[in-house]
Write a protein that holds these residues in place. Structure first.
Motif, PDB file in Angstrom:
ATOM      1  N   ARG A   1      -9.664   8.120   4.643  1.00  0.00           N
ATOM      2  CA  ARG A   1     -10.978   8.343   4.653  1.00  0.00           C
ATOM      3  C   ARG A   1     -11.632   7.596   5.765  1.00  0.00           C
ATOM      4  O   ARG A   1     -12.284   8.099   6.646  1.00  0.00           O
ATOM      5  CB  ARG A   1     -11.586   8.292   3.496  1.00  0.00           C
ATOM      6  CG  ARG A   1     -13.216   8.564   3.465  1.00  0.00           C
ATOM      7  CD  ARG A   1     -13.706  10.105   3.685  1.00  0.00           C
ATOM      8  NE  ARG A   1     -15.098  10.097   3.500  1.00  0.00           N
ATOM      9  CZ  ARG A   1     -15.604  11.373   3.804  1.00  0.00           C
ATOM     10  NH1 ARG A   1     -14.927  12.544   4.140  1.00  0.00           N
ATOM     11  NH2 ARG A   1     -16.920  11.485   3.463  1.00  0.00           N
ATOM     12  N   ASP A   2     -11.189   6.440   5.657  1.00  0.00           N
ATOM     13  CA  ASP A   2     -11.823   5.449   6.615  1.00  0.00           C
ATOM     14  C   ASP A   2     -11.345   5.664   7.908  1.00  0.00           C
ATOM     15  O   ASP A   2     -12.017   5.153   9.102  1.00  0.00           O
ATOM     16  CB  ASP A   2     -11.185   3.944   6.269  1.00  0.00           C
ATOM     17  CG  ASP A   2     -11.986   3.397   5.028  1.00  0.00           C
ATOM     18  OD1 ASP A   2     -13.085   3.944   4.494  1.00  0.00           O
ATOM     19  OD2 ASP A   2     -11.460   2.427   4.361  1.00  0.00           O
TER      20      ASP A   2
ATOM     21  N   TRP B   1     -12.141  14.590  -0.033  1.00  0.00           N
ATOM     22  CA  TRP B   1     -12.810  13.446  -0.544  1.00  0.00           C
ATOM     23  C   TRP B   1     -13.597  13.578  -1.931  1.00  0.00           C
ATOM     24  O   TRP B   1     -13.174  12.680  -2.937  1.00  0.00           O
ATOM     25  CB  TRP B   1     -13.708  12.890   0.364  1.00  0.00           C
ATOM     26  CG  TRP B   1     -14.255  11.436  -0.058  1.00  0.00           C
ATOM     27  CD1 TRP B   1     -15.512  11.161  -0.216  1.00  0.00           C
ATOM     28  CD2 TRP B   1     -13.512  10.056  -0.147  1.00  0.00           C
ATOM     29  NE1 TRP B   1     -15.787   9.954  -0.456  1.00  0.00           N
ATOM     30  CE2 TRP B   1     -14.456   9.286  -0.499  1.00  0.00           C
ATOM     31  CE3 TRP B   1     -12.158   9.739  -0.319  1.00  0.00           C
ATOM     32  CZ2 TRP B   1     -14.390   7.960  -0.787  1.00  0.00           C
ATOM     33  CZ3 TRP B   1     -11.782   8.605  -0.467  1.00  0.00           C
ATOM     34  CH2 TRP B   1     -12.932   7.570  -0.840  1.00  0.00           C
TER      35      TRP B   1
ATOM     36  N   TYR C   1     -11.119  14.177  -4.466  1.00  0.00           N
ATOM     37  CA  TYR C   1     -10.458  12.843  -4.839  1.00  0.00           C
ATOM     38  C   TYR C   1     -11.289  12.042  -5.892  1.00  0.00           C
ATOM     39  O   TYR C   1     -11.062  11.330  -6.894  1.00  0.00           O
ATOM     40  CB  TYR C   1     -10.256  11.801  -3.693  1.00  0.00           C
ATOM     41  CG  TYR C   1      -9.945  10.520  -4.036  1.00  0.00           C
ATOM     42  CD1 TYR C   1      -8.718  10.076  -4.613  1.00  0.00           C
ATOM     43  CD2 TYR C   1     -10.862   9.644  -3.656  1.00  0.00           C
ATOM     44  CE1 TYR C   1      -8.226   8.735  -4.690  1.00  0.00           C
ATOM     45  CE2 TYR C   1     -10.677   8.003  -4.052  1.00  0.00           C
ATOM     46  CZ  TYR C   1      -9.350   7.653  -4.579  1.00  0.00           C
ATOM     47  OH  TYR C   1      -9.391   6.475  -4.661  1.00  0.00           O
ATOM     48  N   GLN C   2     -12.485  12.011  -5.447  1.00  0.00           N
ATOM     49  CA  GLN C   2     -13.638  11.404  -6.456  1.00  0.00           C
ATOM     50  C   GLN C   2     -13.829  11.681  -7.828  1.00  0.00           C
ATOM     51  O   GLN C   2     -13.907  11.010  -8.634  1.00  0.00           O
ATOM     52  CB  GLN C   2     -15.063  11.265  -5.606  1.00  0.00           C
ATOM     53  CG  GLN C   2     -14.905  10.318  -4.214  1.00  0.00           C
ATOM     54  CD  GLN C   2     -16.455  10.178  -3.669  1.00  0.00           C
ATOM     55  OE1 GLN C   2     -16.893  11.331  -3.408  1.00  0.00           O
ATOM     56  NE2 GLN C   2     -16.867   9.199  -3.401  1.00  0.00           N
TER      57      GLN C   2
ATOM     58  N   THR D   1      -5.970   7.693  -0.034  1.00  0.00           N
ATOM     59  CA  THR D   1      -6.799   8.393   0.253  1.00  0.00           C
ATOM     60  C   THR D   1      -7.928   7.644   0.850  1.00  0.00           C
ATOM     61  O   THR D   1      -8.612   8.003   1.777  1.00  0.00           O
ATOM     62  CB  THR D   1      -7.281   9.346  -1.217  1.00  0.00           C
ATOM     63  OG1 THR D   1      -6.322  10.118  -1.592  1.00  0.00           O
ATOM     64  CG2 THR D   1      -8.257  10.165  -0.565  1.00  0.00           C
ATOM     65  N   PRO D   2      -8.451   6.608   0.082  1.00  0.00           N
ATOM     66  CA  PRO D   2      -9.643   5.702   0.865  1.00  0.00           C
ATOM     67  C   PRO D   2      -9.233   5.193   2.318  1.00  0.00           C
ATOM     68  O   PRO D   2     -10.316   5.117   3.141  1.00  0.00           O
ATOM     69  CB  PRO D   2      -9.657   4.472  -0.144  1.00  0.00           C
ATOM     70  CG  PRO D   2      -9.207   5.107  -1.356  1.00  0.00           C
ATOM     71  CD  PRO D   2      -8.031   5.973  -1.168  1.00  0.00           C
TER      72      PRO D   2
ATOM     73  N   ASP E   1      -2.573   9.013  -4.332  1.00  0.00           N
ATOM     74  CA  ASP E   1      -3.959   9.182  -3.919  1.00  0.00           C
ATOM     75  C   ASP E   1      -4.884   8.203  -3.998  1.00  0.00           C
ATOM     76  O   ASP E   1      -5.480   7.762  -3.115  1.00  0.00           O
ATOM     77  CB  ASP E   1      -4.506  10.568  -4.973  1.00  0.00           C
ATOM     78  CG  ASP E   1      -4.471   9.999  -6.146  1.00  0.00           C
ATOM     79  OD1 ASP E   1      -3.859   9.056  -6.595  1.00  0.00           O
ATOM     80  OD2 ASP E   1      -5.285  10.728  -7.154  1.00  0.00           O
ATOM     81  N   GLN E   2      -4.714   7.357  -5.127  1.00  0.00           N
ATOM     82  CA  GLN E   2      -5.654   6.227  -5.158  1.00  0.00           C
ATOM     83  C   GLN E   2      -5.118   5.213  -4.075  1.00  0.00           C
ATOM     84  O   GLN E   2      -6.397   4.279  -3.690  1.00  0.00           O
ATOM     85  CB  GLN E   2      -5.350   5.649  -6.743  1.00  0.00           C
ATOM     86  CG  GLN E   2      -6.222   4.355  -6.836  1.00  0.00           C
ATOM     87  CD  GLN E   2      -6.204   3.814  -8.444  1.00  0.00           C
ATOM     88  OE1 GLN E   2      -5.675   4.624  -9.229  1.00  0.00           O
ATOM     89  NE2 GLN E   2      -6.825   2.870  -8.940  1.00  0.00           N
ATOM     90  N   ARG E   3      -3.873   5.023  -3.555  1.00  0.00           N
ATOM     91  CA  ARG E   3      -3.697   4.075  -2.691  1.00  0.00           C
ATOM     92  C   ARG E   3      -4.019   4.254  -1.461  1.00  0.00           C
ATOM     93  O   ARG E   3      -4.514   3.508  -0.628  1.00  0.00           O
ATOM     94  CB  ARG E   3      -2.087   3.817  -2.786  1.00  0.00           C
ATOM     95  CG  ARG E   3      -1.576   3.057  -4.281  1.00  0.00           C
ATOM     96  CD  ARG E   3      -0.199   2.692  -3.989  1.00  0.00           C
ATOM     97  NE  ARG E   3       0.592   3.864  -4.251  1.00  0.00           N
ATOM     98  CZ  ARG E   3       1.367   4.537  -3.610  1.00  0.00           C
ATOM     99  NH1 ARG E   3       1.356   4.149  -2.079  1.00  0.00           N
ATOM    100  NH2 ARG E   3       2.246   5.446  -3.673  1.00  0.00           N
TER     101      ARG E   3
ATOM    102  N   THR F   1       0.580  -1.244  -0.160  1.00  0.00           N
ATOM    103  CA  THR F   1      -0.005   0.008   0.047  1.00  0.00           C
ATOM    104  C   THR F   1       0.941   1.359   0.040  1.00  0.00           C
ATOM    105  O   THR F   1       0.304   2.137  -0.487  1.00  0.00           O
ATOM    106  CB  THR F   1      -0.789   0.056   1.179  1.00  0.00           C
ATOM    107  OG1 THR F   1      -0.109   0.007   2.408  1.00  0.00           O
ATOM    108  CG2 THR F   1      -2.049  -1.293   1.378  1.00  0.00           C
TER     109      THR F   1
ATOM    110  N   GLN G   1     -10.880  10.862  -9.994  1.00  0.00           N
ATOM    111  CA  GLN G   1     -11.025   9.352 -10.322  1.00  0.00           C
ATOM    112  C   GLN G   1     -11.924   9.266 -11.313  1.00  0.00           C
ATOM    113  O   GLN G   1     -11.681   8.378 -12.236  1.00  0.00           O
ATOM    114  CB  GLN G   1     -11.317   8.573  -9.045  1.00  0.00           C
ATOM    115  CG  GLN G   1     -10.093   8.380  -7.852  1.00  0.00           C
ATOM    116  CD  GLN G   1      -8.848   8.163  -8.464  1.00  0.00           C
ATOM    117  OE1 GLN G   1      -8.651   7.015  -9.186  1.00  0.00           O
ATOM    118  NE2 GLN G   1      -7.911   8.870  -8.078  1.00  0.00           N
TER     119      GLN G   1
END
Length: 258
Positions: free
Chosen positions: A77-78, A87, A90-91, A73-74, A69-71, A31, A94
């Motif tokens: 967020r969690d 967020w 980021y969306q 950011t989620p 960011d793809q690896r 990650t 994507q």
């Protein structure tokens, strides 16, 4: 000092989560480089000050700066580190990337149009580049894998994707050009994740495992790996040792279930 700062960030986050009675964040090697750093320190140990170099990771094609960011950011967020505005950005990013990937895989280009674009750009292409274009052309994604063909050249023919920045274009170009190598690395990651899902009980006793070498048992007892995958990364633990440990964990699990 980036290594110390990164460790402090993760330690602070987990200290706060422990105080709140929440589960800790453990970053896997695939990650992030921070995950690689922590895993190295725990499983391998160090005699000298640790320096985080890209060569320390076996997943360098996946751990690129353009997809951080793809690896991550989620995950952020969690764990409450990414607010709503970030967020949403980021969306949105994507969505732009996904739309452009689809467009490049679905849009067909003629070789004549590419040759004309090369002339318009006043780019002197080597003869072998022109040969790789072929006569019938192909989808933009297929052509992007060929030597000398870049996103900006394709954009002269089919236009840029909506809101696609130069950085996004380079990222997409990298993903498509090295898709085969990246897919192979992803398969390796999935294989490792199977072992990451095999959790080793905190009180597991390694001493009775006579089919595991003495050196491996001593190191496993000292380090106390959390998962089978982490156990396999400990120096001195061979693939044979790991296989025997896997069998022992399976038997222990069945016994506990009974």
């Amino acid at each position: 000092y980036e290594e110390a700062a990164a460790q402090g960030l993760l330690a602070g986050l987990n200290a706060a989560r422990q105080a709140l009675g929440k589960s800790e964040l453990v970053l896997a090697r695939h990650t992030s480089y921070l995950g690689t750093l922590v895993d190295d320190l725990v499983t391998k140990g160090v005699m000298d000050p640790y320096r985080m170099m890209t060569s320390r990771s076996e997943y360098r094609l996946t751990l690129r700066q353009d997809n951080a960011d793809q690896r991550l950011t989620p995950i952020g967020r969690d764990y409450g580190l990414v607010q709503d505005d970030r967020w949403a950005r980021y969306q949105h990013t994507q969505a732009i990337l996904d739309a452009e990937r689809r467009r490049l895989h679905e849009t067909h280009l003629r070789t004549a149009d590419l040759r004309a674009a090369l002339a318009e750009l006043r780019t002197v292409a080597p003869p072998e580049v022109l040969e790789t274009l072929g006569e019938s052309g192909g989808t933009a994604a297929e052509l992007l894998k060929r030597p000398g063909v870049h996103y900006e050249l394709l954009a002269k023919v089919i236009g840029r994707g909506q809101d696609v920045s130069a950085a996004m274009a380079l990222r997409i170009e990298t993903e498509i050009r090295y898709a085969g190598y990246i897919a192979r690395e992803q398969r390796a990651i999935h294989e490792v994740q199977r072992h990451e899902n095999v959790v080793i009980p905190d009180d597991f006793d390694y001493a009775p495992l006579e089919t595991v070498t003495l050196e491996a048992r001593e190191k496993l007892t000292k380090i106390r790996p959390r998962t089978l995958a982490q156990a396999g990364r400990i120096p001195g633990v061979s693939p044979s040792d790991l296989a025997q440990l896997s069998i022992a964990l399976m038997k222990a699990g069945k016994t506990a279930a009974e």
